[in-house]
Design a protein around this motif. Structure first.
Motif, PDB file in Angstrom:
ATOM      1  N   HIS A 120       0.806  -1.222   0.000  1.00 27.75           N
ATOM      2  CA  HIS A 120       0.000   0.000   0.000  1.00 27.75           C
ATOM      3  C   HIS A 120       0.837   1.268   0.000  1.00 27.75           C
ATOM      4  N   GLY A 121       2.144   1.112  -0.046  1.00 26.96           N
ATOM      5  CA  GLY A 121       3.006   2.284  -0.124  1.00 26.96           C
ATOM      6  C   GLY A 121       3.591   2.648   1.225  1.00 26.96           C
ATOM      7  N   ALA A 122       4.922   2.861   1.260  1.00 25.72           N
ATOM      8  CA  ALA A 122       5.592   3.178   2.525  1.00 25.72           C
ATOM      9  C   ALA A 122       5.509   4.669   2.772  1.00 25.72           C
ATOM     10  N   THR A 123       4.267   5.170   2.906  1.00 28.30           N
ATOM     11  CA  THR A 123       4.082   6.613   3.030  1.00 28.30           C
ATOM     12  C   THR A 123       3.802   7.045   4.459  1.00 28.30           C
ATOM     13  N   GLY A 124       3.640   6.085   5.371  1.00 26.01           N
ATOM     14  CA  GLY A 124       3.304   6.452   6.740  1.00 26.01           C
ATOM     15  C   GLY A 124       4.415   6.114   7.709  1.00 26.01           C
ATOM     16  N   LEU A 125       4.024   5.713   8.901  1.00 23.59           N
ATOM     17  CA  LEU A 125       4.996   5.335   9.932  1.00 23.59           C
ATOM     18  C   LEU A 125       5.725   4.065   9.521  1.00 23.59           C
ATOM     19  N   ASP A 126       6.880   3.801  10.120  1.00 22.62           N
ATOM     20  CA  ASP A 126       7.484   2.496   9.892  1.00 22.62           C
ATOM     21  C   ASP A 126       6.831   1.488  10.834  1.00 22.62           C
ATOM     22  N   GLU A 127       7.169   0.210  10.641  1.00 24.30           N
ATOM     23  CA  GLU A 127       6.435  -0.848  11.351  1.00 24.30           C
ATOM     24  C   GLU A 127       6.520  -0.683  12.872  1.00 24.30           C
ATOM     25  N   ASP A 128       7.729  -0.456  13.373  1.00 25.13           N
ATOM     26  CA  ASP A 128       7.905  -0.378  14.821  1.00 25.13           C
ATOM     27  C   ASP A 128       7.082   0.746  15.428  1.00 25.13           C
ATOM     28  N   ALA A 129       7.145   1.908  14.766  1.00 24.25           N
ATOM     29  CA  ALA A 129       6.415   3.059  15.288  1.00 24.25           C
ATOM     30  C   ALA A 129       4.919   2.783  15.291  1.00 24.25           C
ATOM     31  N   ALA A 130       4.428   2.167  14.210  1.00 25.83           N
ATOM     32  CA  ALA A 130       2.993   1.900  14.125  1.00 25.83           C
ATOM     33  C   ALA A 130       2.559   0.928  15.211  1.00 25.83           C
ATOM     34  N   ASP A 137       3.666  -2.962  20.647  1.00 26.70           N
ATOM     35  CA  ASP A 137       5.102  -3.024  20.387  1.00 26.70           C
ATOM     36  C   ASP A 137       5.678  -4.123  21.266  1.00 26.70           C
ATOM     37  N   GLY A 138       6.741  -4.715  20.801  1.00 25.59           N
ATOM     38  CA  GLY A 138       7.302  -5.846  21.531  1.00 25.59           C
ATOM     39  C   GLY A 138       6.772  -7.171  21.038  1.00 25.59           C
ATOM     40  N   LEU A 139       5.701  -7.142  20.262  1.00 26.16           N
ATOM     41  CA  LEU A 139       5.170  -8.392  19.717  1.00 26.16           C
ATOM     42  C   LEU A 139       5.562  -8.582  18.256  1.00 26.16           C
ATOM     43  N   GLY A 140       6.416  -7.695  17.742  1.00 31.44           N
ATOM     44  CA  GLY A 140       6.738  -7.726  16.315  1.00 31.44           C
ATOM     45  C   GLY A 140       7.267  -9.056  15.830  1.00 31.44           C
ATOM     46  N   GLY A 141       8.048  -9.742  16.678  1.00 29.68           N
ATOM     47  CA  GLY A 141       8.655 -10.990  16.238  1.00 29.68           C
ATOM     48  C   GLY A 141       7.765 -12.205  16.418  1.00 29.68           C
ATOM     49  N   LEU A 152      -5.214  -8.652  17.306  1.00 25.44           N
ATOM     50  CA  LEU A 152      -5.260  -8.707  15.844  1.00 25.44           C
ATOM     51  C   LEU A 152      -5.907  -7.446  15.292  1.00 25.44           C
ATOM     52  N   ARG A 153      -6.947  -6.982  15.975  1.00 21.09           N
ATOM     53  CA  ARG A 153      -7.628  -5.785  15.510  1.00 21.09           C
ATOM     54  C   ARG A 153      -6.695  -4.570  15.622  1.00 21.09           C
ATOM     55  N   ARG A 154      -5.918  -4.506  16.696  1.00 20.08           N
ATOM     56  CA  ARG A 154      -4.931  -3.429  16.819  1.00 20.08           C
ATOM     57  C   ARG A 154      -3.904  -3.501  15.690  1.00 20.08           C
ATOM     58  N   LEU A 155      -3.495  -4.741  15.357  1.00 18.07           N
ATOM     59  CA  LEU A 155      -2.540  -4.907  14.255  1.00 18.07           C
ATOM     60  C   LEU A 155      -3.159  -4.416  12.945  1.00 18.07           C
ATOM     61  N   ALA A 156      -4.463  -4.728  12.765  1.00 16.61           N
ATOM     62  CA  ALA A 156      -5.149  -4.266  11.561  1.00 16.61           C
ATOM     63  C   ALA A 156      -5.185  -2.736  11.528  1.00 16.61           C
ATOM     64  N   LEU A 157      -5.352  -2.114  12.715  1.00 12.99           N
ATOM     65  CA  LEU A 157      -5.335  -0.644  12.771  1.00 12.99           C
ATOM     66  C   LEU A 157      -3.947  -0.111  12.417  1.00 12.99           C
ATOM     67  N   ALA A 158      -2.912  -0.843  12.838  1.00 15.35           N
ATOM     68  CA  ALA A 158      -1.543  -0.406  12.530  1.00 15.35           C
ATOM     69  C   ALA A 158      -1.321  -0.370  11.020  1.00 15.35           C
ATOM     70  N   ARG A 159      -2.030  -1.270  10.305  1.00 20.22           N
ATOM     71  CA  ARG A 159      -1.916  -1.283   8.845  1.00 20.22           C
ATOM     72  C   ARG A 159      -2.344   0.065   8.247  1.00 20.22           C
ATOM     73  N   LEU A 160      -3.328   0.733   8.887  1.00 22.78           N
ATOM     74  CA  LEU A 160      -3.770   2.028   8.367  1.00 22.78           C
ATOM     75  C   LEU A 160      -2.700   3.089   8.552  1.00 22.78           C
ATOM     76  N   ARG A 187      -8.614   8.096  19.147  1.00 20.38           N
ATOM     77  CA  ARG A 187      -7.420   8.935  18.962  1.00 20.38           C
ATOM     78  C   ARG A 187      -6.901   8.836  17.532  1.00 20.38           C
ATOM     79  N   LEU A 188      -6.899   7.605  16.983  1.00 17.18           N
ATOM     80  CA  LEU A 188      -6.382   7.428  15.623  1.00 17.18           C
ATOM     81  C   LEU A 188      -7.225   8.193  14.618  1.00 17.18           C
TER      82      LEU A 188
END
Lengths: 224, 217, 253
Positions: A120-130, A137-141, A152-160, A187-188
């Motif tokens: 979808h394009g690297a136009t927003g935050l990087d993965e860690d920041a999102a 955070d801390g669950l990336g691996g 999972l829903r939070r992860l889906a929000l991070a995709r936005l 907030r998002l």
């Protein structure tokens, strides 16, 4: 800002785009006119018209089965309307979030996010920041299959967040979220509006938004 | 372009991680070749004569078996819908998935062919020509398969329908593929197979994308 | 006496508890490793320097010292898996499905090595790498069964559920193996009345039998060593998985 209104408009845009914004202009204006959608013999809605300007939020409400999801799918360009026009929302400038979140249980949380960032394009935050913004955070691996449905829903929000796109189409975004998660969602959406984005939200819950101005409601079905 | 690579990379990762099916298909491929001698007898000259045909049948069946996974998983978890909002057109998404599918389902079969050559007493020359025919023909097979998978993606029990649908369409691939080993008609068959594979590979992403769009509604 | 019979299951189940197994099996690895290395050293010395050449096959006969142990292990490992399958189904042993999962790839490798060395042997003896000989054919089918079981292990997300289902498959396979063997032999004699390869088992001179037995011991020890290491790895892997789940549970702020 003064440059932008002058003759050197394109240069002005370039200067304005410096901080966080994607290269294309970020001023969505969604216009829907005469929208009619049928499912088989059943008429879901007819001659629907609305408009959402930059920074606006449209709440789509109505009983189950009235066509809220279908309306979002039509705005997302997946479902073809039987009549009417949809302007101001392009395929590559929108985010769709529904109960099927496009996440692979066998990929790690970070891999999932990285994939959608590439698509979808690297136009927003990087993965860690999102991941930090949505509080996982801390669950990336970790493989996504280990996450609870709320995570999972939070992860889906991070995709936005990893790809910045002006139009958010959210279908029951607070499903599976706890109270803290709903506050996060509010907030998002607030931040998204503040940067000029628009959100169209089909939901039964009330959104926890900071500012009710610019929030409109569209009742579908008999309730209108 | 980076999205194209990312999509291929993701599909490869999913296929070779635990739970992926790439290795199972190779196993099936070898098994089909193993059971043939039980059916027709272990007579070496006879096996050697039939070997290219057996390898093609085994390849055909294993590719059909793997077909169902091509779009179904992505359709069920919503990835396919979200991919339609990517910077790639849907046709390119399909092409990337077809390439990944070829790498996951066809390439391992090619790697496994020496085992079949041993079991079926193929000569090295026979083996080389069969592998060449498979290299040329399998992209065509995968592309026909992509079409079948796209058409049946919306069906809950599409698993069996896609192979039945695709098998007759893909028969020319088999005819020319096995024909390549004919000493007389070989070169003609090679050209036909190349042409067929190229045309099908070029057109199937468009046809499959069309079917996926229709299925999404 | 009565005290002993009561104690017996307690003692056994205590040792078989995964945590206990991790604790005591640690002391097994080094002795097993040394015993394996020693018996390989002795066996290989005999095999290369202290055993006669075959009057027909020459030095090729030495492939036998690797081939026969692998062929033996290909069946022994399946036996171990069948017993552990019983353990999973009948006694619901927490270690049994770990043993099954650990043994399957080992069995597949030993079986593949048996086929490979058989092919190396077959080339000068029969003039071809592969012959649809009764024994080799049933060994090939055994390899396919191993690979199928490995594929099944990989296909399951929930490894605990997988254990019971795969135990059923393993037992069905074990019951079916004699049938496969019999049918393949029948099929084989149907097509080739005169067998190419006759077993030269009992009338083997002691100079060949000694290195063969030592090598069989060495390979069996090697299997035991690898099995223990793999079981430990699998238990630790499952622990890591549990920890991952717990991490996911506790992570959301």
């Amino acid at each position: 800002m003064t440059l932008a209104s002058g003759d050197l408009g394109s240069l002005g845009m370039a200067v304005m785009n410096q901080p966080h914004r994607p290269s294309e202009a970020f001023a969505p204006h969604l216009r829907v006119r005469g929208l009619t959608i049928r499912r088989g013999e059943r008429l879901l809605f007819e001659d629907l018209a609305f408009e959402v300007r930059a920074g606006g939020v449209l709440l789509v409400r109505g009983p189950n089965g009235v066509g809220k999801s279908t309306l979002l799918m039509a705005l997302a360009g997946i479902v073809r309307p039987d009549a009417g026009t949809i302007e101001g929302v392009e395929r590559t400038r929108l985010h769709l979030l529904n109960y099927r979140s496009g996440l692979k249980p066998r990929l790690t949380v970070a891999e999932n996010l990285k994939f959608w960032r590439a698509m979808h394009g690297a136009t927003g935050l990087d993965e860690d920041a999102a991941l930090e913004v949505v509080g996982i955070d801390g669950l990336g691996g970790l493989e996504a299959g280990y996450l609870s449905s709320g995570q999972l829903r939070r992860l889906a929000l991070a995709r936005l967040l990893v790809s910045k796109r002006p139009v958010w189409l959210l279908d029951e975004p607070s499903a599976a979220l706890d109270a803290e998660g709903e506050a996060l969602l509010g907030r998002l959406i607030d931040a998204h509006r503040a940067s000029g984005g628009i959100a169209i939200v089909a939901t039964h819950h009330d959104l926890m938004l900071a500012d009710a101005a610019g929030v409109e409601t569209l009742m579908l079905g008999g309730g209108a | 372009m980076s999205g194209f690579g990312a999509l291929i990379g993701r599909d490869l990762k999913l296929a070779f991680r635990a739970g992926g099916e790439a290795l199972t298909l190779v196993l099936f491929f070898v098994m089909v070749a193993v059971i043939v001698p039980f059916a027709i007898g272990p007579d070496r000259p006879q096996l050697s004569r039939l070997a290219p045909g057996i390898v093609w049948i085994a390849a055909f069946l294993s590719m059909l078996l793997g077909l169902d996974r091509l779009f179904r998983a992505d359709d069920e978890d919503g990835s396919l819908t979200l991919l339609r909002h990517s910077s790639l057109p849907l046709e390119a998404v399909v092409a990337a998935k077809v390439i990944a599918h070829w790498l996951v389902t066809a390439l391992p079969l090619l790697v496994a062919t020496p085992v079949l050559a041993l079991l079926l007493s193929m000569s090295w020359e026979q083996w080389g020509r069969t592998v060449l025919a498979l290299v040329i023909g399998t992209p065509g097979l995968v592309s026909f398969g992509a079409l079948g998978a796209a058409v049946t993606v919306g069906l809950r029990r599409g698993g069996l329908i896609a192979p039945v649908l695709i098998l007759p369409l893909a028969i020319p691939v088999m005819i020319f593929g096995v024909g390549m080993l004919d000493p007389l008609a070989g070169s003609g068959a090679t050209l036909f197979l190349i042409a067929l594979s190229l045309v099908v590979t070029a057109f199937s992403p468009f046809a499959a994308a069309l079917a996926l769009r229709a299925a999404g509604e | 006496m009565s005290v002993d019979t009561v104690k017996q299951p307690n003692w056994f189940s205590r040792l078989a508890h995964p945590g206990q197994f991790l604790a005591w099996s640690r002391y097994l690895i080094w002795p097993l490793g040394i015993a394996t290395a020693l018996s390989f050293a002795i066996g290989l010395y005999f095999a290369f320097f202290n055993s006669p050449e075959d009057y027909q096959m020459g030095d090729m006969v030495r492939v036998m010292y690797v081939h026969v142990p692998n062929a033996w292990l290909s069946q022994l490992v399946y036996g171990v898996m069948a017993v552990s399958a019983l353990g999973t189904l009948v006694w619901r042993h927490p270690l049994a499905d770990v043993a099954n999962k650990a043994a399957a790839p080992l069995g597949a490798v030993f079986t593949a090595l048996a086929l490979y060395t058989g092919a190396l042997w077959g080339r000068p003896t029969w003039g071809t790498f592969w012959e649809w000989d009764g024994r080799m054919t049933s060994t090939l089918v055994l390899l396919l069964i191993y690979l199928g079981i490995i594929a099944l292990w990989r296909a399951f997300d929930d490894q605990l559920k997988a254990g019971r289902i795969i135990a059923i498959v393993t037992l069905v396979g074990a019951l079916n193996l004699p049938v496969i063997k019999f049918s393949v032999d029948w099929w084989n004699t149907l097509h080739q009345p005169a067998s190419v390869f006759t077993a030269s088992g009992p009338h083997m001179p002691i100079s060949i039998l000694t290195p063969l037995l030592v090598m069989m011991l060495a390979f069996t020890l090697l299997f035991a060593l690898l099995q223990v290491v793999r079981m430990r790895t699998e238990i630790l892997r499952r622990r890591a998985e549990t920890l991952s789940r717990q991490a996911a549970l506790g992570a959301t702020k």
